[in-house]
Design an enzyme around this catalytic site. Structure first.
Site, PDB file in Angstrom:
ATOM      1  N   ARG A  46      87.192 -38.948 -63.481  1.00  0.00           N
ATOM      2  CA  ARG A  46      87.772 -38.623 -62.457  1.00  0.00           C
ATOM      3  C   ARG A  46      88.747 -39.700 -61.816  1.00  0.00           C
ATOM      4  O   ARG A  46      89.805 -39.499 -61.262  1.00  0.00           O
ATOM      5  CB  ARG A  46      86.682 -38.420 -61.411  1.00  0.00           C
ATOM      6  N   TYR A  98     107.325 -23.762 -47.609  1.00  0.00           N
ATOM      7  CA  TYR A  98     106.521 -22.938 -48.659  1.00  0.00           C
ATOM      8  C   TYR A  98     105.161 -22.371 -48.030  1.00  0.00           C
ATOM      9  O   TYR A  98     104.509 -23.358 -47.456  1.00  0.00           O
ATOM     10  CB  TYR A  98     106.138 -24.001 -49.784  1.00  0.00           C
ATOM     11  N   ASP A 170     108.791 -32.889 -50.407  1.00  0.00           N
ATOM     12  CA  ASP A 170     108.419 -32.053 -51.632  1.00  0.00           C
ATOM     13  C   ASP A 170     109.613 -31.735 -52.427  1.00  0.00           C
ATOM     14  O   ASP A 170     110.625 -30.954 -52.091  1.00  0.00           O
ATOM     15  CB  ASP A 170     107.980 -30.606 -50.738  1.00  0.00           C
ATOM     16  N   LYS A 195     105.638 -26.151 -61.360  1.00  0.00           N
ATOM     17  CA  LYS A 195     107.054 -25.608 -61.637  1.00  0.00           C
ATOM     18  C   LYS A 195     108.057 -26.173 -62.787  1.00  0.00           C
ATOM     19  O   LYS A 195     107.633 -26.206 -63.764  1.00  0.00           O
ATOM     20  CB  LYS A 195     107.589 -25.382 -59.988  1.00  0.00           C
TER      21      LYS A 195
HETATM   22  C1  PLP Z   1     104.293 -24.064 -55.824  1.00  0.00           C
HETATM   23  C2  PLP Z   1     104.826 -24.810 -54.654  1.00  0.00           C
HETATM   24  C3  PLP Z   1     103.744 -25.783 -54.054  1.00  0.00           C
HETATM   25  C4  PLP Z   1     102.361 -25.584 -54.393  1.00  0.00           C
HETATM   26  O1  PLP Z   1     101.909 -25.937 -55.622  1.00  0.00           O
HETATM   27  P1  PLP Z   1     100.823 -25.339 -56.593  1.00  0.00           P
HETATM   28  O2  PLP Z   1     100.885 -26.114 -57.855  1.00  0.00           O
HETATM   29  O3  PLP Z   1     101.030 -23.878 -56.625  1.00  0.00           O
HETATM   30  O4  PLP Z   1      99.659 -25.780 -55.726  1.00  0.00           O
HETATM   31  C5  PLP Z   1     104.303 -26.636 -52.941  1.00  0.00           C
HETATM   32  N1  PLP Z   1     105.607 -26.526 -52.838  1.00  0.00           N
HETATM   33  C6  PLP Z   1     106.651 -25.814 -53.306  1.00  0.00           C
HETATM   34  C7  PLP Z   1     107.967 -25.792 -52.698  1.00  0.00           C
HETATM   35  C8  PLP Z   1     106.006 -25.000 -54.410  1.00  0.00           C
HETATM   36  O5  PLP Z   1     107.176 -24.168 -54.785  1.00  0.00           O
END
Ligand code: PLP
Length: 379
Positions: A46, A98, A170, A195
């Site tokens: 962890r 998001y 982000d 992503k």
């Molecule tokens: C998918 C996404 C998230 C969240 O991420 P997860 O891996 O699904 O928890 C946050 N911000 C953006 C812009 C995203 O596309």
């Protein structure tokens, strides 16, 4: 070192015992110690794991940062950032966030006394107007999901520094290949690794990168204390994915540009949202802070009928109807009923997420096939 070299080499070393060029999947929870407290840097998975460690160093390097931390999902990474704050602290964020970020802010952290303000971040003045003495975090998403709005990161950094707030960005949509928020004054970069970084739609993961020693200490303390860490196998898959990030994103950008122009000229389409258009309201900011415009595109249909949008997404053959984005395969989504269903209708419509809005994650297939697919579905 330039991007492609870092993507392939940063953080990884041939295995010392065998010479294996690929970082092994250290599928282990614990590590044998020679004597009490006498270990090789790893005590419990962890806290730290060699496969995850290699990935964390790699992601830090491609974001031009000092410290990387990987989490079980993008949302677990966001969760970590908000846990740095205390009750009474205020966060300023964008009003077309998001959906999952909006949900964790509103339904999880609000009840712990964190106050969230959602403003139009494309206007620096509206962010400045929301600053109070309690503002501790400015949360930027750019390009935004799904409206492809562009927020000026350098301008947000000026506001954050003046108000003594942390600036977190982000960077999921842009990827580190197209945009590096730390270089523009951000304190923390966040990724949904799920992503583009993973890139193959086979892993859910999140990451944070910072160059700030104090913030890094907090991030690692929370990562270990809350325990939403990522697994060794997943770390391995993402290390592999990142090796081609620069090639994939180049192709996403090329295909994105072709498809954006195809959609722009289609008689059934009302608006196309893509930051590469000179007519995009913040094209100049996008040009200044991004090295390309990516493969995320949204559009609306003339007449704005929900049923037309649902019929269109259903008719696609190569574009798969699915949540998520950033993989090699093209995906199509309907934000109002999918990713943004948790946002109240009046709130989402104010930011442009209307019933006929369709979002594309353009993959790296052949652009001609993708355009034919769209042509058929729209006919
Ligand atoms: C998918 C996404 C998230 C969240 O991420 P997860 O891996 O699904 O928890 C946050 N911000 C953006 C812009 C995203 O596309």
């Amino acid at each position: 070192m330039k991007f492609g070299t870092k993507a392939i080499h940063a953080g990884v070393h041939p295995d010392e015992s065998t010479g294996a060029i690929m970082t092994p999947i250290y599928q282990t929870s614990t590590y044998v110690q020679d004597g009490v407290g006498n270990h090789k840097g790893y005590e419990y998975s962890r806290t730290q794991n060699p496969t995850r460690h290699a990935l964390e160093k790699n992601i830090a390097a491609i974001e031009n940062g000092k410290y990387g931390a990987c989490f079980a999902s993008g949302l677990a990474a966001i969760d970590c950032i908000i846990k740095i704050l205390n009750p009474g602290d205020e966060v300023i964020s964008t009003n077309d966030l998001y959906g999952g970020s909006y949900r964790i802010f509103k339904t999880i952290f609000e009840k712990y006394g964190i106050v969230f303000h959602f403003v139009d971040m494309q206007k620096v003045s509206s962010v400045e107007a929301a600053v109070t003495k309690n503002t501790k975090l400015i949360w930027v998403e750019t390009p935004t999901n799904p409206m492809m709005n562009i927020v000026d990161i350098a301008a947000m950094s000026t506001v954050a520094k003046r108000s003594g707030a942390i600036l977190a960005v982000d960077n999921t949509f842009a990827t580190p290949f197209l945009q590096n928020p730390l270089d523009l004054g951000a304190d923390i970069v966040m990724h949904s690794v799920t992503k583009y970084l993973g890139g193959h739609s086979d892993v859910v993961m999140g990451a944070l990168v910072t160059s700030n020693d104090e913030l890094a200490k907090e991030i690692y303390r929370i990562q270990n204390s809350s325990g939403a860490v990522t697994a060794p196998m997943d770390s391995f898959l993402v290390l592999r994915g990142i090796k081609t990030l620069h090639l994939r994103v180049q192709r996403h950008c090329e295909n994105g540009e072709k498809i954006a122009h195809f959609l722009e000229n289609h008689p059934k389409i009302e608006n196309v949202y893509w930051p590469g258009f000179e007519t995009h309201p913040n094209h100049e900011v996008a040009k200044k802070q991004m090295r390309g415009f990516g493969g995320m595109i949204s559009f609306t249909l003339k007449g704005n009928q929900l049923q037309d949008a649902l019929d269109t997404v259903k008719k696609m053959k190569i574009f798969a109807l699915a949540e998520s984005l950033g993989g090699v395969e093209s995906l199509i989504g309907h934000p109002a009923t999918m990713t943004h269903a948790s946002i109240p209708k009046d709130v989402r419509e104010k930011s442009g997420v209307v019933d006929s809005l369709i979002r594309l994650s353009v993959g790296i297939e052949d652009a001609d096939d993708l355009i034919d697919d769209l042509k058929n579905a729209l006919s």
